[in-house]
Design an enzyme around this catalytic site. Structure first.
Site, PDB file in Angstrom:
ATOM      1  N   CYS A 192    -132.865 -58.770   3.879  1.00 56.13           N
ATOM      2  CA  CYS A 192    -134.069 -59.568   3.614  1.00 56.13           C
ATOM      3  C   CYS A 192    -135.305 -58.795   4.066  1.00 56.13           C
ATOM      4  CB  CYS A 192    -134.023 -60.882   4.387  1.00 56.13           C
ATOM      5  SG  CYS A 192    -132.611 -61.900   3.964  1.00 56.13           S
TER       6      CYS A 192
ATOM      7  N   THR B 199    -149.849 -39.643  -5.067  1.00 52.97           N
ATOM      8  CA  THR B 199    -150.798 -40.025  -6.125  1.00 52.97           C
ATOM      9  C   THR B 199    -152.252 -39.888  -5.690  1.00 52.97           C
ATOM     10  OG1 THR B 199    -149.188 -41.557  -7.012  1.00 52.97           O
ATOM     11  CG2 THR B 199    -151.462 -41.977  -7.600  1.00 52.97           C
TER      12      THR B 199
ATOM     13  N   THR C 245    -143.243 -51.761   5.274  1.00 52.30           N
ATOM     14  CA  THR C 245    -142.360 -51.544   4.124  1.00 52.30           C
ATOM     15  C   THR C 245    -143.228 -51.514   2.868  1.00 52.30           C
ATOM     16  OG1 THR C 245    -140.543 -52.700   5.197  1.00 52.30           O
ATOM     17  CG2 THR C 245    -140.475 -52.664   2.812  1.00 52.30           C
TER      18      THR C 245
HETATM   19  N1  ASP Z   1    -144.382 -40.938  -6.353  1.00 52.44           N
HETATM   20  C1  ASP Z   1    -145.618 -40.999  -5.615  1.00 52.44           C
HETATM   21  C2  ASP Z   1    -145.322 -40.552  -4.204  1.00 52.44           C
HETATM   22  O1  ASP Z   1    -144.807 -41.303  -3.425  1.00 52.44           O
HETATM   23  C3  ASP Z   1    -146.182 -42.356  -5.661  1.00 52.44           C
HETATM   24  C4  ASP Z   1    -147.436 -42.560  -4.876  1.00 52.44           C
HETATM   25  O2  ASP Z   1    -148.051 -41.682  -4.350  1.00 52.44           O
HETATM   26  O3  ASP Z   1    -147.862 -43.701  -4.806  1.00 52.44           O
HETATM   27  O4  ASP Z   1    -145.610 -39.425  -3.863  1.00 52.44           O
END
Ligand code: ASP
Length: 348
Positions: free
Chosen positions: A283, A17, A170
């Site tokens: 967990c 993104t 994570t």
């Molecule tokens: N689907 C995208 C990716 O992991 C989400 C992101 O970039 O936050 O490439």
């Protein structure tokens, strides 16, 4: 935070993104050309760094990340290691913690920062978190200590207001700007008005040897996540997956599984066939304590290895790395009993 005069930083843009920008005429989101970084993020110029870019062609959504891509990133770092003070990897958030974990194992004796970042909103959006994450990642990659050595000498994830150890991290949220956390390890730095490093948490390789990059990873590993009601036939099929060498068994709580004899018998039988089974908790916080309950004890008795407080992401990539190095099951078990890059805390 101190940096040297005109630090040299290499950005490796893989996709995700963060690299999206709106096409002025169609308004569709499209990957941004990082060779025009300064035109699009003018604030970067104010840092006064020498910045170069390498881009994946085409940039990828991180859901498509694979060991082949991890090798590409690791090789790019190896090739450019002596020419730069630090590396910033721009990456989608979805599998960022897997990439961070894998790279931490692949880059042995790393003495320079490899800072992975991305964003929840595209860098071309008005409310983007991408611009701040990118700029802070560059600053962290350029930071030096009192002796002039790199402050960060490991693979780390910079996101929002924290710097986390990569192989402890994570993804915690699909929509919050504060998307990452290392639940079992303190942040390496807090990002506020200034960047405050927790120097006692920063990883330092044991000996000062040259960087060794190992790109051979074995994909014959898998997750097997327990749920109440898992059937004998499902478990049997999964344990008979052709070619499988290592399984990360995602268990309940402190490392527990059902007490039914068919369950432990199937596990014992798989271990007997030479499959390595690593016990990791479902967990997000804490780890396996397989002596606490009978249900955890019986897994140990069946030959399952404790993953202690390792994350799922670090567990699966550590198995890929160890089997990829050509180790047999006995040797892999030995390597699981200690941390290779600060990824696990083993209390005895
Ligand atoms: N689907 C995208 C990716 O992991 C989400 C992101 O970039 O936050 O490439």
């Amino acid at each position: 935070m101190t940096t040297k005069l005109r630090p040299r930083i290499l950005i490796i843009y893989t996709g995700g993104t963060i690299g999206m920008i709106e096409n002025a005429s169609t308004h569709a989101l499209q990957p941004f050309d990082f060779s025009h970084l300064i035109d699009n993020v003018p604030k970067v110029k104010k840092l006064g760094y020498d910045i170069d870019n390498i881009q994946f062609n085409p940039p990828i959504d991180s859901a498509n990340m694979s060991p082949k891509h991890w090798s590409e990133i690791a090789q790019a770092i190896e090739k450019n290691y002596d020419s730069y003070d630090g590396f910033v990897v721009l990456h989608g958030t979805d599998t960022m913690a897997f990439t961070a974990s894998a790279l931490s194992f692949m880059l042995e004796n790393l003495r320079k920062p490899v800072i992975i970042t991305g964003s929840q909103l595209p860098i071309g959006e008005v409310r983007t978190d991408g611009e701040e994450n990118l700029i802070t990642a560059l600053q962290v990659a350029a930071a030096i200590d009192d002796k002039g050595d790199a402050m960060v000498q490991e693979v780390a994830i910079l996101f929002n207001n924290s710097l986390w150890r990569g192989n402890r991290s994570t993804k915690m949220s699909a929509d919050n700007f504060n998307a990452f956390k290392s639940n079992n390890f303190p942040p390496l730095a807090r990002i506020g008005l200034s960047v405050t490093f927790q120097t006692d948490c920063l990883y330092r390789p044991a000996q000062s040897e040259p960087l060794v990059v190992r790109t051979s990873l074995d994909p014959n590993v898998m997750f097997l996540e327990l749920h109440p009601g898992i059937t004998q036939s499902t478990l049997r099929h999964l344990l008979q997956t052709p070619g499988i060498k290592g399984i990360v068994l995602k268990t309940f709580g402190a490392g527990n599984g059902p007490s039914d004899s068919w369950f432990t018998d199937l596990i014992r039988e798989a271990v007997g066939r030479g499959i390595l089974i690593l016990n990791v908790t479902q967990c997000v916080d804490g780890g396996v304590n397989d002596t606490l309950y009978e249900t955890g004890n019986s897994l140990t008795a069946a030959g399952v290895i404790s993953g202690h407080d390792i994350t799922s992401e670090a567990a699966i990539t550590k198995l890929m790395y160890l089997f990829g190095a050509g180790l047999d099951v006995t040797a892999v078990k030995r390597e699981l009993e200690h941390a290779l890059r600060g990824e696990v805390t083993i209390r005895r």
